[in-house]
Design an enzyme around this catalytic site. Structure first.
Site, mmCIF file in Angstrom:
data_model
loop_
_atom_site.group_PDB
_atom_site.id
_atom_site.type_symbol
_atom_site.label_atom_id
_atom_site.label_comp_id
_atom_site.label_asym_id
_atom_site.label_seq_id
_atom_site.Cartn_x
_atom_site.Cartn_y
_atom_site.Cartn_z
ATOM 1 N N GLY A 1 0.849 -1.307 0.180
ATOM 2 C CA GLY A 1 -0.021 0.052 0.056
ATOM 3 C C GLY A 1 0.709 1.233 0.012
ATOM 4 O O GLY A 1 0.760 2.062 -1.020
ATOM 5 N N HIS B 260 11.450 -4.397 6.894
ATOM 6 C CA HIS B 260 11.903 -3.635 8.157
ATOM 7 C C HIS B 260 13.528 -3.473 8.383
ATOM 8 O O HIS B 260 13.969 -3.043 9.284
ATOM 9 C CB HIS B 260 11.679 -4.756 9.513
ATOM 10 C CG HIS B 260 10.115 -4.779 9.481
ATOM 11 N ND1 HIS B 260 9.311 -3.662 9.683
ATOM 12 C CD2 HIS B 260 9.279 -5.840 9.506
ATOM 13 C CE1 HIS B 260 7.896 -4.157 9.682
ATOM 14 N NE2 HIS B 260 7.904 -5.363 9.501
HETATM 15 N N1 GLN Z 1 -1.381 -0.386 3.735
HETATM 16 C C1 GLN Z 1 -0.689 -0.100 5.028
HETATM 17 C C2 GLN Z 1 0.770 0.407 4.211
HETATM 18 O O1 GLN Z 1 1.220 -0.175 3.252
HETATM 19 C C3 GLN Z 1 -0.322 -1.281 5.779
HETATM 20 C C4 GLN Z 1 0.621 -1.010 6.930
HETATM 21 C C5 GLN Z 1 0.606 -1.762 8.139
HETATM 22 O O2 GLN Z 1 0.181 -3.077 7.812
HETATM 23 N N2 GLN Z 1 0.848 -1.672 9.163
HETATM 24 O O3 GLN Z 1 1.569 1.219 4.886
#
Ligand code: GLN
Ligand code: ZN
Length: 773
Positions: A448, A710
């Site tokens: 996203g 990460h």
């Molecule tokens: N759609 C969100 C993003 O891509 C999902 C974030 C998450 O899962 N914490 O940042």
């Protein structure tokens, strides 16, 4: 300090901990300044000491007559406990030996050469602690210096003070095997080595003038094995038998003690602190059932320490009245440390003054505690005015149009079981979606967000400062969307996203647009270390006056012939990362949020969106602490998700996303979401989750992440391909997606470009290897 002049009822008011940051986040500034070399170590220490003095002074002024010490932390109180017992991982020892403070921060944040301790959530709060790393070779040594000196500071200022420590059982239960130690190693087997160290710390605190010491054992409110309960019994038998020790107060919070209550009630300690709020209210009946705590001190956590609503004094006084008959002495406290709430509701000057009176942050909670202590000691006659004000504020909240929107209530009440089910079934939807989307096998997508660049932050700051107007901001967001779409097309990704440039936070963005939510100006709470968040306040009935995301998704879709995924935050996550109203069941609140999001989903579909993702990263983390609560929670959680998405056509594909891989215990619930596609974190665990889903017979499409976002590391195409082949061993090609572990908002553009190129190349390579149909 206020002291009761009623000698018959000697009731103390206390708390277990207080927000550490200071009224203007002074601690964050000092610590981060120290990291950057702009603040000297002595200046940092002086800022910290000043903040502690200020907290104790405020608490004493408010009538808290026994203040906590040792709860202060530069970073995290579990890390402080690791230092206190000498549990420094081998890789950090050199740094600690060179400089204790720098070594401490090295454990917290890592350095160029060594990784930090792992971080995880503190029970079911949004605070994160640093996980102790222990092994069969761990040697504990006592280092009581921090605890002793902070106690000394408070005593020197004339306060009655009680050091607060993480208890030994909880410390070990929160630990994990150090790297290189076999997974089966149980830190609790180190108890015999740890107890003498706690004994030494207790003796040092006694020598420094502590009358009482509090040992926090929140891990005992979780389901515990008989062996673990035995360990708790042994711990407090042994600590209780020490001769050189202060009186011991064993504290628990976040839920009822359950089977651990008789264990602690029988232990030779002088007091227990119990939570009597929310799910923990059952402690009252449990306490009566074990015959109370005759001759002991009971600290009654009757004021909710982790939510931000005013207390119901009448209800608390009734509880306290019952408790008086069950213990030798009853004191009044918040249910847990006030670390989890912001500092002062009075600072919320933008909030309607009427509504502000419903809010109790740390400062207001201390006043509530002292009021209750006074009422308990001197009778309710002594707190007439406070009781009247409390009744009025509760009534104002109960009767407010904000908390009672008839249209929202009628709509929620009319929801039927059929409204929460998509039809036809998943199996029948698959061909319709395949025909509409025409995707290749192993389709590629992202989760996203794309990198949140400096320009985006500047655009938001410029909008706030009035440098640009709403139209100017809109233009900058559109520029970003065009770039992100063009990039994805060129990279050869199959299902595109608009990149979420308009969102600084996935919950706050929606909260700001939903009626029933409030924002705070200064409602900062510690998430971890120097990171603070400002959770929105879900205060009233929830509705969606206008579409929230449709124009961005539509704009993105207008730039490309490939499908663009609509992107929403799910109802469970909207609740989990907010302060939620406590005047109705969570399931009712979730249903209102789901209906508002359902409107958004339906509007996205009507605007031509063929794929819609509803993120639920918090689904697993808000699972109740005790298994007995799981069923009811999962029922409303999955129902609210389905209600959000079940209004769409069969050929509209619903995705969901979660950021973790340990969900063996909720696989059924994940299936129950009835989503068509789920993306998950999997890169670090080498696709382990794909195998687990396959074993559980999970029938739907899955995108186990092949890029660990990460880390700044760029995975090679070969590495991503190898992960995909592993995924294919568990999940057939018709149901396997190719995507990163999570959103890219914390990554930079160079690594994003390279990593996504490799991800697409890997998908192409592995597609070539598939048997021809
Ligand atoms: N759609 C969100 C993003 O891509 C999902 C974030 C998450 O899962 N914490 O940042
Ligand atoms: Zn995620």
């Amino acid at each position: 300090m206020t002291t009761s002049n009623n000698a018959a009822a000697d009731v103390h008011a206390t708390v277990y901990g207080y927000p550490r940051q200071g009224p203007n986040r002074e601690l964050k500034k000092a610590v981060e300044g120290y990291w950057k070399g702009r603040v000297a170590a002595d200046a940092l220490r002086e800022t910290a000491a000043e903040l502690r003095r200020e907290v104790w002074r405020q608490l004493a002024d408010a009538g808290i007559d026994e203040v906590p010490t040792g709860d202060f932390s530069y970073y995290d109180h579990v890390l402080d406990t690791s230092v206190m017992v000498g549990a420094v991982p081998a890789r950090h020892r050199a740094a600690v030996a060179a400089d204790a403070l720098d070594g401490y921060f090295a454990m917290a944040r890592g350095t160029q050469d060594v990784a930090p301790l792992e971080m995880t959530k503190w029970f079911d709060t949004n605070y994160h602690y640093l996980v102790p790393e222990l092994g069969p070779d761990t040697v504990f040594t006592a280092d009581p210096a921090k605890q002793v000196s902070e106690l000394g500071e408070a005593l020197a200022l004339g306060h009655r003070a009680r050091p607060v420590l993480v208890g030994p059982v909880t410390y070990l239960l929160l630990a994990k095997p150090a790297p290189g130690v076999a997974d089966g190693f149980e830190p609790l087997t180190l108890l015999d080595r740890l107890l003498p160290v706690y004994a030494e710390v207790l003796a040092a605190l006694r020598a420094a003038g502590a009358e009482w010491v509090q040992l926090d054992e929140p891990a005992l409110v979780q389901d515990r094995t008989p062996a673990e309960l035995n360990a708790a019994a042994r711990t407090y038998r042994e600590l209780g038998a020490l001769t050189e020790r202060p009186k011991l107060l064993v504290a628990s919070y976040f839920d009822r003690l359950g089977e651990a209550l008789p264990v602690l009630a029988k232990a030779p300690v002088e007091g227990l602190a119990l939570d009597f709020t929310g799910a923990a209210a059952g402690n009252l009946a449990d306490l009566a059932a074990v015959g109370g705590l005759p001759g002991k001190r009971l600290v009654a956590g009757v004021v909710n320490g982790r939510n931000i609503w005013i207390n119901d004094h009448q209800k608390s006084l009734a509880t306290l009245g019952t408790l008086l008959g069950l213990a030798g002495r009853v004191d009044v406290a918040a249910s847990c440390s006030l670390l989890h709430v912001p500092l002062d509701a009075a600072a919320e000057r933008d909030t309607d003054p009427q509504i502000r009176r419903w809010l109790a942050f740390a400062r207001q909670k201390t006043a509530e505690i002292t009021t209750l202590a006074r009422g308990l000691a001197q009778g309710t006659g002594a707190i007439q005015a406070e009781l009247a004000a409390n009744r009025a504020d509760l009534a104002s909240r109960a009767n407010s149009p904000l908390t009672h929107d008839p249209a929202v209530r009628a709509r929620a009440a009319a929801v039927t079981e059929a409204d929460t089910r998509r039809s036809p079934s998943y199996a029948e939807r698959v061909p319709a979606q395949r025909a509409r989307l025409g995707l290749p096998l192993l389709p590629t997508t992202t989760i996203g967000s794309f990198p949140q660049t400096g320009e985006l932050r500047t655009a938001r700051a410029d909008l706030r400062a009035g440098v640009i107007d709403a139209d100017g901001y809109e233009e900058r967001i559109k520029d970003e969307i065009r770039e992100v779409i063009a990039f994805q097309e060129k990279a050869g990704i199959d299902v595109l996203v608009h990149g979420e440039p308009e969102r600084s936070d996935m919950v706050q963005y929606f909260a700001e647009q939903l009626t029933g939510y409030l924002a705070t100006r200064h409602g900062w709470v510690q998430s971890y270390g120097t990171r603070y968040v400002r959770p929105p306040v879900l205060a009233g009935d929830i509705s969606r006056p206008d579409p929230m995301t449709v124009r961005w998704t539509s704009y993105a879709q207008a730039q490309t012939a490939k499908p663009v995924k609509g992107m929403l935050t799910g109802p469970v996550t909207m609740l989990a990362w907010s302060f939620v109203r406590d005047d109705q069941p969570l399931g009712d609140t979730a249903r209102q949020v789901a209906l508002a999001l359902r409107d958004e989903v339906n509007d996205l579909e009507a605007a031509g969106t063929s794929v819609i993702q509803v993120d639920e990263p918090a689904l697993r983390e808000t699972l109740p602490l005790r298994a007995a609560g799981h069923r009811a929670y999962l029922a409303w959680a999955t129902e609210s998700f389905r209600l959000t998405v079940s209004g769409v056509r069969p050929d509209t594909q619903i995705h969901t996303h979660m950021c973790y891989a340990e969900f063996g215990d909720i696989i059924r619930a994940i299936d129950d979401l009835d989503a068509d596609v789920i993306s998950l974190e999997a890169a670090r665990s080498h696709m382990q989750v794909a195998g687990e889903l396959a074993t559980a017979g999970y029938p739907r499409e899955v995108g186990p992440g092949v890029w660990d976002i990460h880390s700044p590391r760029i995975p090679s195409a070969e590495e991503a391909a190898a992960l995909l082949r592993k995924g294919l061993a568990a999940i057939p090609a018709e149901r396997l997606w190719v995507n990163p572990d999570c959103g890219l908002k914390t990554r930079g553009w160079p690594e994003t470009r390279a990593s996504l190129a490799h991800l697409v190349a890997a998908a192409r390579t592995v597609r070539e290897e598939l048997p021809r149909p």
